[in-house]
Design a protein around this motif. Structure first.
Motif, PDB file in Angstrom:
ATOM      1  N   VAL A 110       0.834  -1.205   0.000  1.00 22.28           N
ATOM      2  CA  VAL A 110       0.000   0.000   0.000  1.00 22.28           C
ATOM      3  C   VAL A 110       0.870   1.258   0.000  1.00 22.28           C
ATOM      4  CG1 VAL A 110      -1.701   1.318   1.309  1.00 22.28           C
ATOM      5  CG2 VAL A 110      -1.940  -1.162   1.098  1.00 22.28           C
ATOM      6  N   LEU A 111       1.837   1.326   0.922  1.00 22.92           N
ATOM      7  CA  LEU A 111       2.680   2.515   1.008  1.00 22.92           C
ATOM      8  C   LEU A 111       3.537   2.667  -0.252  1.00 22.92           C
ATOM      9  CD1 LEU A 111       3.661   4.892   2.671  1.00 22.92           C
ATOM     10  CD2 LEU A 111       5.294   3.375   3.815  1.00 22.92           C
ATOM     11  N   GLY A 112       4.060   1.553  -0.775  1.00 22.89           N
ATOM     12  CA  GLY A 112       4.860   1.624  -1.992  1.00 22.89           C
ATOM     13  C   GLY A 112       4.053   2.133  -3.170  1.00 22.89           C
ATOM     14  N   MET A 113       2.804   1.700  -3.272  1.00 26.54           N
ATOM     15  CA  MET A 113       1.951   2.190  -4.363  1.00 26.54           C
ATOM     16  C   MET A 113       1.688   3.687  -4.232  1.00 26.54           C
ATOM     17  SD  MET A 113       0.147   1.734  -7.066  1.00 26.54           S
ATOM     18  CE  MET A 113      -0.092  -0.040  -7.277  1.00 26.54           C
ATOM     19  N   ILE A 115       3.565   5.960  -2.777  1.00 25.19           N
ATOM     20  CA  ILE A 115       4.794   6.699  -3.093  1.00 25.19           C
ATOM     21  C   ILE A 115       5.033   6.712  -4.594  1.00 25.19           C
ATOM     22  CG2 ILE A 115       7.290   6.738  -2.774  1.00 25.19           C
ATOM     23  CD1 ILE A 115       6.810   5.473  -0.018  1.00 25.19           C
ATOM     24  N   ALA A 116       4.793   5.572  -5.252  1.00 23.33           N
ATOM     25  CA  ALA A 116       5.002   5.502  -6.699  1.00 23.33           C
ATOM     26  C   ALA A 116       4.052   6.436  -7.436  1.00 23.33           C
ATOM     27  CB  ALA A 116       4.813   4.066  -7.175  1.00 23.33           C
ATOM     28  N   VAL A 117       2.798   6.458  -7.011  1.00 25.47           N
ATOM     29  CA  VAL A 117       1.829   7.363  -7.649  1.00 25.47           C
ATOM     30  C   VAL A 117       2.227   8.816  -7.419  1.00 25.47           C
ATOM     31  CG1 VAL A 117      -0.567   8.150  -7.577  1.00 25.47           C
ATOM     32  CG2 VAL A 117      -0.058   5.703  -7.550  1.00 25.47           C
ATOM     33  N   ALA A 118       2.707   9.122  -6.210  1.00 31.64           N
ATOM     34  CA  ALA A 118       3.137  10.490  -5.921  1.00 31.64           C
ATOM     35  C   ALA A 118       4.303  10.904  -6.815  1.00 31.64           C
ATOM     36  CB  ALA A 118       3.529  10.616  -4.447  1.00 31.64           C
ATOM     37  N   ARG A 119       5.206   9.977  -7.106  1.00 32.86           N
ATOM     38  CA  ARG A 119       6.354  10.305  -7.944  1.00 32.86           C
ATOM     39  C   ARG A 119       5.985  10.476  -9.417  1.00 32.86           C
ATOM     40  NH1 ARG A 119      12.112   7.824  -7.170  1.00 32.86           N
ATOM     41  NH2 ARG A 119      12.411   9.677  -8.456  1.00 32.86           N
ATOM     42  N   THR A 120       4.840   9.948  -9.816  1.00 37.99           N
ATOM     43  CA  THR A 120       4.443  10.036 -11.228  1.00 37.99           C
ATOM     44  C   THR A 120       3.380  11.103 -11.480  1.00 37.99           C
ATOM     45  OG1 THR A 120       2.838   8.243 -10.882  1.00 37.99           O
ATOM     46  CG2 THR A 120       5.023   7.625 -11.672  1.00 37.99           C
ATOM     47  N   VAL A 187       9.595  -0.273  -7.868  1.00 38.13           N
ATOM     48  CA  VAL A 187       9.060  -1.325  -8.735  1.00 38.13           C
ATOM     49  C   VAL A 187       7.742  -0.875  -9.350  1.00 38.13           C
ATOM     50  CG1 VAL A 187       8.151  -3.684  -8.775  1.00 38.13           C
ATOM     51  CG2 VAL A 187      10.213  -3.165  -7.469  1.00 38.13           C
ATOM     52  N   PHE A 188       6.864  -0.314  -8.524  1.00 44.05           N
ATOM     53  CA  PHE A 188       5.586   0.182  -9.040  1.00 44.05           C
ATOM     54  C   PHE A 188       5.806   1.329 -10.026  1.00 44.05           C
ATOM     55  CE2 PHE A 188       3.277  -1.575  -5.183  1.00 44.05           C
ATOM     56  CZ  PHE A 188       2.567  -2.501  -5.923  1.00 44.05           C
ATOM     57  N   ARG A 189       6.731   2.217  -9.727  1.00 44.25           N
ATOM     58  CA  ARG A 189       6.974   3.350 -10.616  1.00 44.25           C
ATOM     59  C   ARG A 189       7.481   2.879 -11.986  1.00 44.25           C
ATOM     60  NH1 ARG A 189      11.047   7.429 -11.720  1.00 44.25           N
ATOM     61  NH2 ARG A 189      12.586   6.222 -10.561  1.00 44.25           N
ATOM     62  N   ALA A 190       8.357   1.875 -11.963  1.00 40.33           N
ATOM     63  CA  ALA A 190       8.831   1.319 -13.233  1.00 40.33           C
ATOM     64  C   ALA A 190       7.670   0.724 -14.032  1.00 40.33           C
ATOM     65  CB  ALA A 190       9.897   0.261 -12.974  1.00 40.33           C
TER      66      ALA A 190
END
Length: 304
Positions: A110-113, A115-120, A187-190
């Motif tokens: 959940v937290l990784g997703m 953060i990834a959405v925030a970076r994109t 990983v999610f961001r990639a």
């Protein structure tokens, strides 16, 4: 390939087509020989692999058992007596590692997703959020996990803050979540960035907002593509749950450490290691199966 026509004599014509000639597939002689050759090569390769493995195992065994210090090593690391004593206690402590894996694994995803959405996120208004997410991933990916655990598990109780837990299990789980969410976020961001921009453009042309396009079009594709590396991260998390023992939590590693401290025999560590290996192998094989399945679907032109 040879086609053989079978005539159904005596049957009335037009009766569900049974009176018509039917075509049955019969492999050609060349195909039969090719398949026979492939099977023979497969049997030969299997036999060579088995023989090579057997020879390697015998050589390693002879090298180890003939070493000068093997009797002492066998007594110190491979004692059947201490193995029997340690196994039930290590197994009891392993339940804590499994619970940490389940809870921390869900929190990391959940937290990784997020953060990834925030970076994109796009647009200058989201620059502070993107910068904060990038700083988070850079910091916790660069900070060794063992140091992160020491800071959280040992440093937070030293602050004596009101309302903040001092439970080493909760603090250790928090440290694991902080570190692994940074890796999973990348990983999610990639995966998100691997989705072609035309997918988002097509969703927008159908009337979806940016948030709806991300949720219904981009993220499902990104997550499917990143399943194998995500499973690999969970396998690593499963092993690293044993590090919470540095704070005093009695998991499988700590249970083994207690017996070692009392007996000065290191067999319990071997038992704990084998238990972790037994828990990790099914997850690893499942990861390999998912990866192979997705590769086959991609090679056949299916959805990945």
């Amino acid at each position: 390939m040879t086609l053989v026509k079978e005539e159904s004599g005596g049957e009335p014509e037009g009766d569900s087509g049974e009176g018509e000639a039917r075509e049955a597939y019969v492999p050609s002689q060349r195909r039969i020989e090719r398949e026979r050759y492939k099977r023979s090569r497969a049997r030969r390769a299997t036999a060579i692999a088995a023989l090579s493995t057997l020879v390697t195992g015998v050589v390693l065994y002879l090298v180890v058992v003939n070493a000068p210090g093997w009797p002492r090593t066998k007594e110190t690391f491979f004692s059947a007596q201490y193995a029997r004593e340690a196994f039930p206690k290590v197994l009891e402590g392993l339940w804590l590692n499994v619970r940490l894996l389940l809870v921390c694994g869900a929190a990391v995803l959940v937290l990784g997703m997020l953060i990834a959405v925030a970076r994109t996120l796009r647009g200058p208004v989201f620059f502070p959020l993107r910068a904060l997410a990038a700083a988070y991933t850079d910091f916790f990916r660069g900070l060794p996990l063992i140091i992160n655990l020491m800071i959280v598990v040992l440093g937070v109780p030293a602050l004596r803050l009101q309302g903040i837990t001092v439970d080493p299990v909760l603090l250790g789980g928090t440290a694991l979540t902080l570190t692994y969410s940074a890796y999973v976020a990348e990983v999610f961001r990639a995966g998100i960035e691997s989705v072609h921009p035309s997918q988002r453009a097509a969703a927008r042309s159908l009337g979806l907002s940016n948030r709806q396009a991300l949720r219904h079009v981009v993220l499902p594709q990104a997550v499917r593509r990143q399943v194998p590396p995500l499973l690999n991260d969970l396998v690593s998390l499963q092993k690293d749950t044993g590090l919470v023992s540095i704070g005093g939590a009695v998991d499988a590693v700590r249970a083994a450490d207690i017996i070692v401290g009392r007996s000065l025999n290191y067999t319990p560590y071997i038992v704990a290691g084998l238990v972790f290996v037994a828990l990790t192998i099914p997850m690893t094989r499942f990861t390999d199966w998912v990866t192979a399945r997705m590769d086959r679907r991609q090679a056949q032109g299916g959805s990945i």
